[in-house]
Motif scaffolding. Sequence first.
Motif, PDB file in Angstrom:
ATOM      1  N   UNK A 187       0.863  -1.183   0.000  1.00 20.28           N
ATOM      2  CA  UNK A 187       0.000   0.000   0.000  1.00 20.28           C
ATOM      3  C   UNK A 187       0.896   1.229   0.000  1.00 20.28           C
ATOM      4  N   UNK A 188       1.283   1.658  -1.203  1.00 19.08           N
ATOM      5  CA  UNK A 188       2.248   2.747  -1.342  1.00 19.08           C
ATOM      6  C   UNK A 188       1.742   3.742  -2.384  1.00 19.08           C
ATOM      7  N   UNK A 189       1.789   5.011  -2.058  1.00 19.34           N
ATOM      8  CA  UNK A 189       1.456   6.074  -2.999  1.00 19.34           C
ATOM      9  C   UNK A 189       2.631   6.254  -3.955  1.00 19.34           C
ATOM     10  N   UNK A 190       2.394   6.039  -5.250  1.00 22.09           N
ATOM     11  CA  UNK A 190       3.479   6.083  -6.226  1.00 22.09           C
ATOM     12  C   UNK A 190       3.606   7.431  -6.914  1.00 22.09           C
ATOM     13  N   UNK A 191       2.967   8.453  -6.386  1.00 20.75           N
ATOM     14  CA  UNK A 191       3.050   9.783  -6.980  1.00 20.75           C
ATOM     15  C   UNK A 191       4.463  10.347  -6.846  1.00 20.75           C
ATOM     16  N   UNK A 192       5.082  10.795  -7.942  1.00 19.45           N
ATOM     17  CA  UNK A 192       6.423  11.395  -7.839  1.00 19.45           C
ATOM     18  C   UNK A 192       6.400  12.659  -7.000  1.00 19.45           C
ATOM     19  N   UNK A 214       7.871  16.454  -6.063  1.00 21.65           N
ATOM     20  CA  UNK A 214       8.266  17.588  -6.905  1.00 21.65           C
ATOM     21  C   UNK A 214       9.777  17.580  -7.143  1.00 21.65           C
ATOM     22  N   UNK A 215      10.157  17.612  -8.408  1.00 17.54           N
ATOM     23  CA  UNK A 215      11.566  17.666  -8.769  1.00 17.54           C
ATOM     24  C   UNK A 215      12.318  16.358  -8.614  1.00 17.54           C
ATOM     25  N   UNK A 216      11.622  15.281  -8.327  1.00 16.57           N
ATOM     26  CA  UNK A 216      12.282  13.998  -8.084  1.00 16.57           C
ATOM     27  C   UNK A 216      12.763  13.378  -9.390  1.00 16.57           C
ATOM     28  N   UNK A 217      14.000  12.951  -9.438  1.00 13.34           N
ATOM     29  CA  UNK A 217      14.543  12.332 -10.647  1.00 13.34           C
ATOM     30  C   UNK A 217      13.997  10.920 -10.805  1.00 13.34           C
ATOM     31  N   UNK A 218      14.001  10.381 -12.032  1.00 13.33           N
ATOM     32  CA  UNK A 218      13.531   9.004 -12.235  1.00 13.33           C
ATOM     33  C   UNK A 218      14.279   7.977 -11.385  1.00 13.33           C
ATOM     34  N   UNK A 219      15.600   8.131 -11.265  1.00 14.73           N
ATOM     35  CA  UNK A 219      16.380   7.190 -10.456  1.00 14.73           C
ATOM     36  C   UNK A 219      15.975   7.266  -8.986  1.00 14.73           C
ATOM     37  N   UNK A 220      15.852   8.476  -8.468  1.00 16.19           N
ATOM     38  CA  UNK A 220      15.469   8.645  -7.070  1.00 16.19           C
ATOM     39  C   UNK A 220      14.068   8.123  -6.820  1.00 16.19           C
ATOM     40  N   UNK A 221      13.167   8.358  -7.766  1.00 16.62           N
ATOM     41  CA  UNK A 221      11.791   7.868  -7.642  1.00 16.62           C
ATOM     42  C   UNK A 221      11.751   6.346  -7.598  1.00 16.62           C
ATOM     43  N   UNK A 272      12.011   0.707  -2.223  1.00 19.47           N
ATOM     44  CA  UNK A 272      12.231   0.538  -0.782  1.00 19.47           C
ATOM     45  C   UNK A 272      10.932   0.710  -0.002  1.00 19.47           C
ATOM     46  N   UNK A 273      10.108   1.671  -0.405  1.00 20.61           N
ATOM     47  CA  UNK A 273       8.842   1.904   0.292  1.00 20.61           C
ATOM     48  C   UNK A 273       7.933   0.680   0.190  1.00 20.61           C
ATOM     49  N   UNK A 274       7.907   0.029  -0.944  1.00 19.11           N
ATOM     50  CA  UNK A 274       7.076  -1.166  -1.124  1.00 19.11           C
ATOM     51  C   UNK A 274       7.564  -2.298  -0.223  1.00 19.11           C
ATOM     52  N   UNK A 275       8.886  -2.500  -0.182  1.00 18.76           N
ATOM     53  CA  UNK A 275       9.425  -3.561   0.673  1.00 18.76           C
ATOM     54  C   UNK A 275       9.146  -3.266   2.145  1.00 18.76           C
TER      55      UNK A 275
END
Length: 209
Positions: A48-53, A55-62, A68-71
């Motif tokens: 149960x994770x919100x996958x909304x990027x 602000x300013x988050x790079x694809x790699x960081x996202x 990690x949030x899912x795990x």
Amino acid sequence: MASIPTLPSASLLTRPSGGRRLVLGSTSIYRRELLQRLRLPFDVAAPDVDETPQHGESPETLARRLGLAKARAVARLHPDAIVIGSDQVADLDGEPLGKPGDHARAVQQLRRMRGRTVIFQTAVSVVCAASAFEASDLASVKVRFRDLSDDEIEHYLQAEKPYDCAGSAKSEGLGISLLDAIDNDDPTALIGLPLIRTCRLLRAAGLVI
């Protein structure tokens, strides 16, 4: 997307070599099929994770943050298990491209990517709350798309309907015909789970593979 079985009660969960239960924290049928290649018993749980990027988050960081949030989300519910979380984000000149969701968005994505090199950032994390283990890795796959015509894009999308795939193409299927080249060091990363890196993390967590 195919339906995913719900996670059974702890007493019914299987145990792989190494003693702890293994749980894939993902609703992706592609990741489930990839993990089956390791011939380890595992169960599936939806994070149960919100996958909304952000602000300013790079694809790699996202990708790293969501993997990690899912795990972590699944590990909180099953602290004795070893949990795998993963996420993939298509990176077009630093802009994250997610799953299109429908035909119109898939057309837009493929038109933008034709003749371009796209980096697919595929993150994987392994977490075990009971042992305080937490580790992550990232596979960056460079994919060069052909200079596709509108007719080629339409033909592909009608044939495969990859609306649940980041970047609107399945390289393991007909989507390979859209590409000029793939450059990566973990062959399954583009499909959605980098198994070489996953095995490395699972061994570090205590599983015998």
